[in-house]
Write a protein that holds these residues in place. Structure first.
Motif, PDB file in Angstrom:
ATOM      1  N   GLY A 135      -5.062  -6.949   2.392  1.00 43.29           N
ATOM      2  CA  GLY A 135      -3.172  -6.433   2.669  1.00 43.29           C
ATOM      3  C   GLY A 135      -3.446  -5.193   2.947  1.00 43.29           C
ATOM      4  N   TYR A 136      -1.884  -5.136   4.158  1.00 40.88           N
ATOM      5  CA  TYR A 136      -1.553  -4.103   4.763  1.00 40.88           C
ATOM      6  C   TYR A 136      -0.764  -3.480   5.375  1.00 40.88           C
ATOM      7  CZ  TYR A 136      -1.345  -6.690   9.238  1.00 40.88           C
ATOM      8  OH  TYR A 136      -0.883  -7.214   9.960  1.00 40.88           O
ATOM      9  N   THR A 137      -0.184  -2.190   5.587  1.00 43.27           N
ATOM     10  CA  THR A 137       0.918  -2.209   6.851  1.00 43.27           C
ATOM     11  C   THR A 137       0.395  -0.522   7.155  1.00 43.27           C
ATOM     12  OG1 THR A 137       2.141  -2.314   4.673  1.00 43.27           O
ATOM     13  CG2 THR A 137       3.385  -0.748   6.564  1.00 43.27           C
ATOM     14  N   ILE A 138       0.562  -1.244   8.828  1.00 47.39           N
ATOM     15  CA  ILE A 138       0.445  -0.517  10.021  1.00 47.39           C
ATOM     16  C   ILE A 138       1.737   0.229  10.227  1.00 47.39           C
ATOM     17  CG2 ILE A 138      -0.157  -0.139  11.863  1.00 47.39           C
ATOM     18  CD1 ILE A 138      -1.487  -2.510  11.658  1.00 47.39           C
ATOM     19  N   VAL A 139       1.915   1.850   9.931  1.00 48.89           N
ATOM     20  CA  VAL A 139       2.647   2.791  10.770  1.00 48.89           C
ATOM     21  C   VAL A 139       2.885   3.177  11.584  1.00 48.89           C
ATOM     22  CG1 VAL A 139       4.158   4.686   9.744  1.00 48.89           C
ATOM     23  CG2 VAL A 139       3.512   3.198   7.647  1.00 48.89           C
ATOM     24  N   ARG A 140       3.641   3.625  12.688  1.00 47.19           N
ATOM     25  CA  ARG A 140       3.559   3.672  14.183  1.00 47.19           C
ATOM     26  C   ARG A 140       4.517   5.000  14.211  1.00 47.19           C
ATOM     27  NH1 ARG A 140       3.856  -1.715  17.440  1.00 47.19           N
ATOM     28  NH2 ARG A 140       0.883  -2.200  17.077  1.00 47.19           N
ATOM     29  N   PRO A 141       4.304   6.337  13.572  1.00 44.25           N
ATOM     30  CA  PRO A 141       4.895   7.804  13.647  1.00 44.25           C
ATOM     31  C   PRO A 141       5.702   8.352  14.284  1.00 44.25           C
ATOM     32  CG  PRO A 141       2.774   8.518  12.818  1.00 44.25           C
ATOM     33  CD  PRO A 141       3.337   6.586  12.715  1.00 44.25           C
ATOM     34  N   LEU A 177       6.942  10.650   6.552  1.00 40.84           N
ATOM     35  CA  LEU A 177       6.339   9.535   6.759  1.00 40.84           C
ATOM     36  C   LEU A 177       5.431   9.527   5.232  1.00 40.84           C
ATOM     37  CD1 LEU A 177       4.387   8.273   8.518  1.00 40.84           C
ATOM     38  CD2 LEU A 177       2.609  10.569   9.866  1.00 40.84           C
ATOM     39  N   ALA A 178       4.714  10.516   4.723  1.00 39.50           N
ATOM     40  CA  ALA A 178       3.898  10.413   3.608  1.00 39.50           C
ATOM     41  C   ALA A 178       4.464   9.628   2.902  1.00 39.50           C
ATOM     42  CB  ALA A 178       3.681  11.744   3.453  1.00 39.50           C
ATOM     43  N   GLU A 179       5.949   9.800   2.543  1.00 35.78           N
ATOM     44  CA  GLU A 179       6.496   9.409   1.304  1.00 35.78           C
ATOM     45  C   GLU A 179       6.837   6.847   1.307  1.00 35.78           C
ATOM     46  OE1 GLU A 179      10.099  11.087   1.052  1.00 35.78           O
ATOM     47  OE2 GLU A 179       9.432  12.344  -0.362  1.00 35.78           O
TER      48      GLU A 179
END
Length: 251
Positions: A135-141, A177-179
């Motif tokens: 399971g994953y989430t990828i965040v591109r800030p 972003l951390a949140e």
């Protein structure tokens, strides 16, 4: 929400410090990967797979906020190789992943990527996470801490179409972003999704679930709605071997 044992990769960096604080306040147990060791850390080197056994022991999740700067070798060995090495150290055990990369990561023709191939290696890190079956989430800030005081309303974008290589692509505070990274780690609605993260004028939302739920899920090795500009067939042979080795763990 179940308390998690989280390995934080990049925990001594400018984003990781915020993640550690937010996660601890939420009741999670944080283990920070460090080459030096110390309080709340576990010794290990991202470039040395054999050193990661203690770091991944009994973890439920991993948040990647690490990164390097400079020549291509650093992006290859740390930004990409570090993700691969942690995944291989974990093996087949269930794991939830939150991976931070960057807005514009799919844009290969800009001067920045041409100079060091940083985007190519970060995008390969995304692909190996998707291939892993975890399971994953990828965040591109977007650009860190360029926010105005009233600029905190979160927008989750897909397709990675903002490619100016400047704050015109969007802004986000390190704290927000951390949140988002932590919230995504424990959200079913965020699982299997990739998005760009920007803040617009307005107050911060207190509930991120509707934002996660509105996103399209990823299919295959790329983010939902990404342009097909890096065929797997054009990846280096070593990267294709990594993907083949990781892929059987899906399921």
């Amino acid at each position: 929400m179940t308390d998690l044992n989280i390995l934080l990769v990049g925990g001594t960096g400018s984003i990781g410090r915020h993640v550690a604080r937010v996660a601890t306040a939420a009741g999670h147990s944080i283990r920070i990967l460090s080459r030096q060791g110390g309080a709340h850390t576990v010794r290990g080197d991202l470039t040395d797979p054999a050193s990661l056994a203690d770091a991944v022991r009994d973890i439920d999740a991993v948040i990647f906020t690490h990164g390097t700067h400079g020549a291509e070798a650093g992006y290859r060995d740390v930004d990409y190789g570090g993700v691969r090495n942690v995944l291989e150290a974990v093996g087949d055990r269930p794991l939830r992943i939150a991976l931070m990369t960057a807005i514009g990561v799919t844009y290969r023709e800009g001067s920045y990527n041409r100079s060091n191939r940083a985007h190519d290696w970060k995008r390969r890190a995304e692909r190996i996470v998707r291939a892993s079956g975890h399971g994953y989430t990828i965040v591109r800030p977007s650009w860190f801490d360029y926010n105005d005081d009233n600029q905190h309303e979160l927008h989750l974008l897909q397709g990675d179409t903002r490619t100016s290589g400047s704050p015109a692509d969007g802004v986000i505070s390190r704290e927000q972003l951390a949140e988002v990274l932590l919230a995504a780690l424990t959200s079913d609605a965020a699982n299997g999704k990739t998005f760009e993260l920007v803040a617009e004028r307005g107050p911060a939302q207190t509930d991120l679930e509707p934002l996660f739920a509105a996103l399209a899920p990823d299919t295959g090795l790329d983010g939902a709605k990404d342009a097909e500009n890096m065929p797997v067939s054009e990846e280096p042979a070593a990267v294709r071997d990594d993907l083949d080795r990781i892929a059987p763990r899906r399921g």
